[in-house]
Design a protein around this motif. Sequence first.
Motif, PDB file in Angstrom:
ATOM      1  N   PHE A   1      -6.230   1.282  -7.439  1.00  0.00           N
ATOM      2  CA  PHE A   1      -6.266   2.584  -6.763  1.00  0.00           C
ATOM      3  C   PHE A   1      -7.668   3.175  -6.793  1.00  0.00           C
ATOM      4  CE2 PHE A   1      -5.291   3.432 -11.185  1.00  0.00           C
ATOM      5  CZ  PHE A   1      -6.046   4.560 -11.496  1.00  0.00           C
ATOM      6  N   VAL A   2      -7.904   4.055  -5.840  1.00  0.00           N
ATOM      7  CA  VAL A   2      -9.205   4.715  -5.726  1.00  0.00           C
ATOM      8  C   VAL A   2      -9.384   5.731  -6.847  1.00  0.00           C
ATOM      9  CG1 VAL A   2     -10.563   6.348  -4.342  1.00  0.00           C
ATOM     10  CG2 VAL A   2      -9.419   4.428  -3.234  1.00  0.00           C
TER      11      VAL A   2
ATOM     12  N   PHE B   1       0.844  -1.184   0.000  1.00  0.00           N
ATOM     13  CA  PHE B   1       0.000   0.000   0.000  1.00  0.00           C
ATOM     14  C   PHE B   1       0.884   1.239   0.000  1.00  0.00           C
ATOM     15  CE2 PHE B   1      -2.512   3.288   2.351  1.00  0.00           C
ATOM     16  CZ  PHE B   1      -3.468   3.495   1.364  1.00  0.00           C
ATOM     17  N   ILE B   2       0.750   2.070  -1.032  1.00  0.00           N
ATOM     18  CA  ILE B   2       1.550   3.288  -1.162  1.00  0.00           C
ATOM     19  C   ILE B   2       0.663   4.479  -0.824  1.00  0.00           C
ATOM     20  CG2 ILE B   2       2.986   4.689  -2.684  1.00  0.00           C
ATOM     21  CD1 ILE B   2       3.395   2.155  -4.401  1.00  0.00           C
TER      22      ILE B   2
ATOM     23  N   PHE C   1     -14.979   3.983  -5.870  1.00  0.00           N
ATOM     24  CA  PHE C   1     -14.574   3.104  -6.965  1.00  0.00           C
ATOM     25  C   PHE C   1     -13.093   2.751  -6.832  1.00  0.00           C
ATOM     26  CE2 PHE C   1     -17.890   5.912  -8.739  1.00  0.00           C
ATOM     27  CZ  PHE C   1     -18.808   4.968  -9.186  1.00  0.00           C
ATOM     28  N   VAL C   2     -12.754   1.502  -7.173  1.00  0.00           N
ATOM     29  CA  VAL C   2     -11.355   1.083  -7.238  1.00  0.00           C
ATOM     30  C   VAL C   2     -11.085   0.550  -8.638  1.00  0.00           C
ATOM     31  CG1 VAL C   2      -9.575  -0.458  -6.333  1.00  0.00           C
ATOM     32  CG2 VAL C   2     -11.280   0.511  -4.782  1.00  0.00           C
ATOM     33  N   GLN C   3     -10.061   1.130  -9.298  1.00  0.00           N
ATOM     34  CA  GLN C   3      -9.716   0.694 -10.646  1.00  0.00           C
ATOM     35  C   GLN C   3      -8.515  -0.238 -10.618  1.00  0.00           C
ATOM     36  OE1 GLN C   3      -9.310   4.291 -13.049  1.00  0.00           O
ATOM     37  NE2 GLN C   3     -11.396   4.020 -13.788  1.00  0.00           N
TER      38      GLN C   3
ATOM     39  N   PRO D   1      -4.223   5.282  -3.021  1.00  0.00           N
ATOM     40  CA  PRO D   1      -5.377   6.163  -2.847  1.00  0.00           C
ATOM     41  C   PRO D   1      -5.638   6.967  -4.116  1.00  0.00           C
ATOM     42  CG  PRO D   1      -3.452   7.181  -1.879  1.00  0.00           C
ATOM     43  CD  PRO D   1      -2.994   5.863  -2.444  1.00  0.00           C
ATOM     44  N   ASP D   2      -6.483   7.980  -4.014  1.00  0.00           N
ATOM     45  CA  ASP D   2      -6.859   8.748  -5.204  1.00  0.00           C
ATOM     46  C   ASP D   2      -5.728   9.605  -5.741  1.00  0.00           C
ATOM     47  OD1 ASP D   2      -7.005  10.516  -3.000  1.00  0.00           O
ATOM     48  OD2 ASP D   2      -8.535  11.736  -3.966  1.00  0.00           O
ATOM     49  N   GLY D   3      -4.662   9.785  -4.966  1.00  0.00           N
ATOM     50  CA  GLY D   3      -3.498  10.521  -5.449  1.00  0.00           C
ATOM     51  C   GLY D   3      -2.793   9.828  -6.605  1.00  0.00           C
TER      52      GLY D   3
END
Length: 391
Positions: free
Chosen positions: A287-288, A238-239, A375-377, A265-267
Amino acid sequence: MKKKMKKLAALFGTALMLGACGSMTETAKNDSANSDVVKIGGNWSLSGQYSAYGTPHDNGVKVAVKNLNDNGGVLGKKVEYVSADNKSDNAESTSQATRLVEQEGVNVLVGSDTTGNCEAQIPVAQQFKVPMVAPAATGNGLTLDDSGNLYDYVFRTCFEDAYQSKELGKYAAQKGWKKVAVLKDNSSDYGQNVANDFKASFEEHGGQVVGEESYTSGDTDFKALLTNLKQNSPDVVFIAGYYQEGGLIIKQLREMGVNAAVLGPDGFGNQKLIDLAGPENAHDVFFVTHFSHNEDSPENVKEFIKKYEDAYGTSPDHFAALAYDATNLIAQAMEKAGSTDSEAVQKALAETKDFQGVTGKFSFDKDHNPVKEVFVQELQGGQVVDTEVVK
C-alpha cells in the motif's frame, strides 16, 4: 459530477454561515501579525469515525511545535498551538475553522484530515485570507474551485488521489502482475476516483482488469464479492478504499484461500488495517504511504521518530509525519517572509522550493500540490518488511 455537486453544495452552505461575519478587519490582522506569539490552529477529527486519522495529525503538530519552541520559536516568537475537534463532521469543520480564525486569532490553519472536512474549511481560509495547509486531504482538485481557478490560500503536503493512483498502476506493472481484480468503495469519491485512475494506469502499462466489484462504507461481509473475483484468478486484488473495510476484506480473502497479492492506496495507512485483517492474513499486502522509516533513514526522520515515541509511546504513522511537515513548512514560510502576516506567509508558501521534510523533499507546483516521491510498503505477517519508491 457527483464530486462537483457535493463541493458546490458544501461551499454554498458555508457561504451562508459566513455571510454575517464579513472579512477579517485590518485591525484584527495587524493585531495578529504584531502579537508576541505565533498562533497555529489545528482543525481535526479528534472524535467520530475519522478519529484514527485526526489524532495522529494532532500529535504530529504538537511534536513539531514543541521542537520549534525548544529551538527559539519562529521569528523569535513562541509558537502557540490551538487544537479543535470537528467531530468528523463537515459542518463542524467549518464552524471550528471560523472559531479558530475569528475568536482565537490564529495566523494559519493546519488540517483538516479528510478531503470533505478540508473542503468545508476552504471558504473560511479564502474569505479571511488565512493560509491553510492540508496534510492528508488527497482528493483530486482540492486546491481548485469548480472552474479550475486556484484557491490562493489552500496548500497541501500530500499528493492527490490521481497522482498516487497512476503511480500504483505503474508499480503493479513493474511488479510483474498481469491480471488485477478491483474492489472499490462506491460510496465515496475517494474509492471511485482511486479505482478509475488506477485501472487506466494499469492498462496503460500493459495490465488487464479481470473483474470489478463495489461495496459501501460500513459493509462487513464481502464473501459474495470476493467469490466473484476469485473465479478470475487475479495476480493482485486492488482495494480502492479505507482501512476499515480493507482489513476485513483481506481477512475474508485469505480465509477463502486466495493468496493473490493485495494492493491498496494511502487509506490503508493505519495499524487497524492489520488488527482487522489479523497479522497472519496480512501477507503480500502492498500500500501507498507518505512516510517511510528504517535504519537507513535520514537524521531528520530519526529525530522526529524519537521525539514522537518519547511523547506518545508509539511510532508515528504517515498522518503524524505529514502534519509534522505541514507545521515546519509554515514555520519556514514565516521565517522566509520575515512576518506572520497571513498574506506574506501565503506568498512565501507558494514559492516553496525543495522543502526537506520527513516525508521527503518537495516543491509546490502551480496548483499548490507537492511534487514528491510515492512510497509503497510491503506487509508480511503483519509487519512492514520493505519500502519501495515507485520508479
